[in-house]
Design an enzyme around this catalytic site. Structure first.
Site, PDB file in Angstrom:
ATOM      1  N   ASN A  63      10.604   3.820  -0.525  1.00 18.15           N
ATOM      2  CA  ASN A  63      10.438   2.763   0.466  1.00 18.15           C
ATOM      3  C   ASN A  63      11.177   1.482   0.113  1.00 18.15           C
ATOM      4  O   ASN A  63      10.872   0.415   0.635  1.00 18.15           O
ATOM      5  CB  ASN A  63       8.952   2.474   0.685  1.00 18.15           C
ATOM      6  CG  ASN A  63       8.260   3.620   1.397  1.00 18.15           C
ATOM      7  OD1 ASN A  63       8.921   4.381   2.109  1.00 18.15           O
ATOM      8  ND2 ASN A  63       6.965   3.761   1.206  1.00 18.15           N
TER       9      ASN A  63
ATOM     10  N   SER B 294       0.784  -1.249   0.000  1.00 21.40           N
ATOM     11  CA  SER B 294       0.000   0.000   0.000  1.00 21.40           C
ATOM     12  C   SER B 294       0.810   1.291   0.000  1.00 21.40           C
ATOM     13  O   SER B 294       0.236   2.373   0.145  1.00 21.40           O
ATOM     14  CB  SER B 294      -0.978   0.060   1.180  1.00 21.40           C
ATOM     15  OG  SER B 294      -1.885  -0.993   1.101  1.00 21.40           O
ATOM     16  N   ASP B 295       2.102   1.214  -0.109  1.00 19.61           N
ATOM     17  CA  ASP B 295       2.883   2.448  -0.280  1.00 19.61           C
ATOM     18  C   ASP B 295       4.138   2.133  -1.093  1.00 19.61           C
ATOM     19  O   ASP B 295       5.254   2.444  -0.686  1.00 19.61           O
ATOM     20  CB  ASP B 295       3.234   3.060   1.074  1.00 19.61           C
ATOM     21  CG  ASP B 295       3.652   4.524   0.954  1.00 19.61           C
ATOM     22  OD1 ASP B 295       3.567   5.071  -0.159  1.00 19.61           O
ATOM     23  OD2 ASP B 295       4.067   5.113   1.962  1.00 19.61           O
ATOM     24  N   LEU B 296       3.927   1.490  -2.226  1.00 18.78           N
ATOM     25  CA  LEU B 296       5.059   1.078  -3.058  1.00 18.78           C
ATOM     26  C   LEU B 296       5.623   2.272  -3.816  1.00 18.78           C
ATOM     27  O   LEU B 296       5.144   2.632  -4.885  1.00 18.78           O
ATOM     28  CB  LEU B 296       4.609   0.004  -4.059  1.00 18.78           C
ATOM     29  CG  LEU B 296       4.288  -1.371  -3.472  1.00 18.78           C
ATOM     30  CD1 LEU B 296       3.694  -2.269  -4.553  1.00 18.78           C
ATOM     31  CD2 LEU B 296       5.530  -2.027  -2.889  1.00 18.78           C
TER      32      LEU B 296
END
Lengths: 359, 189
Positions: B103, B97-99
């Protein structure tokens, strides 16, 4: 027929600095905005002075914006709004140097009405036509009136929810809604709650009023996906809670605002951290909300950046923003031949080159 | 050490809920990712009251900072590898959910370590997988616009190898659907 300026129509002219000397009078651009419920005409001088910004809003009897009815409103008021703008600006039609119009994104019938007026005016006056992207225009007028240079922009309205910043020739979209816009979400909820829109009192303002009397936070889905947001499931959940009738409308409005605006602020903050821009700009219809303003002000303070607030008349859809962006585009030789001036209903912000920004 | 700080802009109740939820779930997802064969930091301590996680510091560079400057072949190789790791996560029911390339950390030994599982969730649904990859695509477009297209193609290549062709095809169709759901997309009629 009016006295036509010397240059032939649609031919890109030279930059402002090199305009022929005989134009001793200042140059003006007229902008027509008609993407959704507002029909507006703005007139600006090339040095960025707003001389007129006349807005006529279509207020539906019930429900949301009916595109055809809105377009009918636009066609009805177009002449009157144009005349009023010329009168307020104290500018004669033949002194208009460029005509700009909102080419998209927006509702087809509304866009076409504005485009028709713009084409007619430009060919009658024999001046170049500029097609302006509505989202770019919101950012540009915001920068002009709030004095921002290179901001992260949160643009929130009934049709758009976009976090963007300038990067390599374009306004890049860092976060946006995956489905409906936040303003749309608030409006639909308000209608479900039986609130009615009035002239000068949009639904969002009514929700804000009620929210100020709410106290209890009711759980609602907090949907942040990476940098993007989703409001459709959030809206469904809120409407269901409303129909259950266990909570007061005040508490629901309060919760709706707290959760939705926290989502917006989280994404804006991350864009700010990622891009390291020196300013954050808040614009669009929902920017009028005091609670959202205070949240963004809070992150601006934390990141030690300037919070730039766009005054209401330039944050709502308005003709001045179209005219100003038209000037910027025209000065960089971006004009639109009449035969290519069809409207673009789904023209994304990040598709538009903005050669006037940056080095 | 990752301490989730209070955000002044949020009302206290919502603020606490979000911080508590993320502090509890992040280590769980980080652990499950390891089971899937995806390198993640080692967790040493979780403090739910102070909303703090103490974890291993990963030596290396954020993919965000190096991707554009890599030689073309290495860049594509790295993207295929990232795609493979995403495929492993999805296979194991983890949605990051935060690719974004911020990150992902490339270590001096050439390993790619995924971090920041604060927004992650458990799901085997095509919809969730589609949204996850759509975010990756958007992150590439906003930050690495020069090579976004080829990079994303390479990610999908690696992803397909990890998760199998039929699932990958389904997820790709889903991405198309998600994009058309968005506002102002030219493909939508």
């Amino acid at each position: 027929m009016l006295n036509l300026p010397k240059t032939s129509k649609n031919q890109p002219r030279k930059k402002l600095e090199t305009l022929p000397k005989h134009r001793s009078v200042a140059s003006y651009c007229l902008g027509i905005e008609s993407t959704a419920d507002d029909f507006s005409v703005g007139i600006l001088s090339f040095n960025g002075k707003v001389l007129a910004n006349v807005i006529s809003a279509y207020v539906p009897d019930k429900g949301g914006i009916h595109p055809r009815e809105a377009a009918r409103h636009h066609a009805e008021v177009a002449g009157k709004v144009l005349a009023e703008a010329f009168q307020r600006a104290r500018v004669k039609p033949q002194d208009v140097h460029v005509v700009a119009f909102s080419q998209g994104p927006g509702l087809g019938p509304c866009l076409r009405t504005g485009a028709t007026a713009a084409r007619a005016l430009a060919s009658y006056l024999g001046v170049p036509l500029v097609g302006v992207n509505h989202c770019v225009a919101h950012i540009e007028i915001g920068k002009l009136v709030a004095g921002a240079v290179d901001p992260v922009t949160l643009y929130v309205s009934g049709g758009n929810t976009i976090v963007s910043a300038f990067e390599a020739g374009r306004y890049r979209i860092f976060g946006e809604t995956l489905d409906i816009a936040v303003g749309n979400c608030l409006d639909v909820f308000a209608r479900e709650a039986g609130l009615h829109e009035m002239e000068g009192m949009p639904l969002g303002a009514l929700v804000e009023q009620l929210a100020s009397r709410g106290q209890t936070l009711i759980p609602l889905p907090y949907t942040v996906k990476g940098m993007d947001l989703s409001f459709s499931g959030f809206l469904t959940a809120a409407v269901q809670l409303l129909r259950e009738g266990k909570h007061s409308v005040e508490d629901l409005c309060f919760s709706l605002q707290e959760v939705a605006f926290s989502m917006l602020t989280e994404v804006t903050e991350r864009a700010l951290a990622h891009t390291e821009k020196p300013e954050v700009l808040l614009t669009g219809g929902v920017a009028a909300n005091k609670r959202l303003q205070s949240m963004l002000e809070s992150i601006a303070e934390e990141h030690n950046v300037r919070f730039c607030m766009v005054p209401k008349q330039y944050a709502l859809d308005n003709g001045a923003m179209i005219a100003w962006t038209g000037i910027l585009a025209y000065q960089h030789h971006v004009t639109l031949p009449l035969e290519k001036s069809f409207v673009k209903r789904k023209w994304r912000l990040d598709e538009v080159p903005v050669p006037w920004v940056g080095g | 050490m990752k301490r989730r700080l209070s955000k002044k802009y949020r009302v206290p109740k919502l603020d606490m809920e979000i911080r508590f939820h993320r502090t509890i779930h992040e280590p769980q997802h980080i652990h499950r990712a390891k089971e899937a064969g995806v390198p993640t930091p080692t967790i040493f301590l979780v403090d739910t009251v102070g909303t703090t996680i103490v974890m291993e510091f990963i030596e290396g560079k954020q993919v965000k900072h190096i991707l554009d400057d890599l030689p073309p072949e290495e860049r594509l190789h790295l993207c295929r590898h990232i795609g493979d790791l995403i495929g492993r996560l999805h296979n194991h029911g983890i949605i990051h959910s935060d690719l974004t390339t911020s990150n992902m950390i490339l270590t001096p030994h050439g390993r790619v370590v995924f971090v920041d599982f604060g927004l992650s969730e458990r799901s085997m649904e095509m919809e969730a997988r589609g949204v996850d990859l759509h975010l990756m695509k958007r992150a590439l477009q906003s930050t690495h616009f020069k090579y976004a297209g080829q990079c994303f193609d390479a990610v999908i290549e690696g992803y397909t190898q990890a998760i199998g062709e039929s699932v990958a095809r389904e997820v790709l169709n889903k991405i198309g659907e998600i994009e058309r759901r968005g506002r102002y997309v030219s493909e939508r009629k």
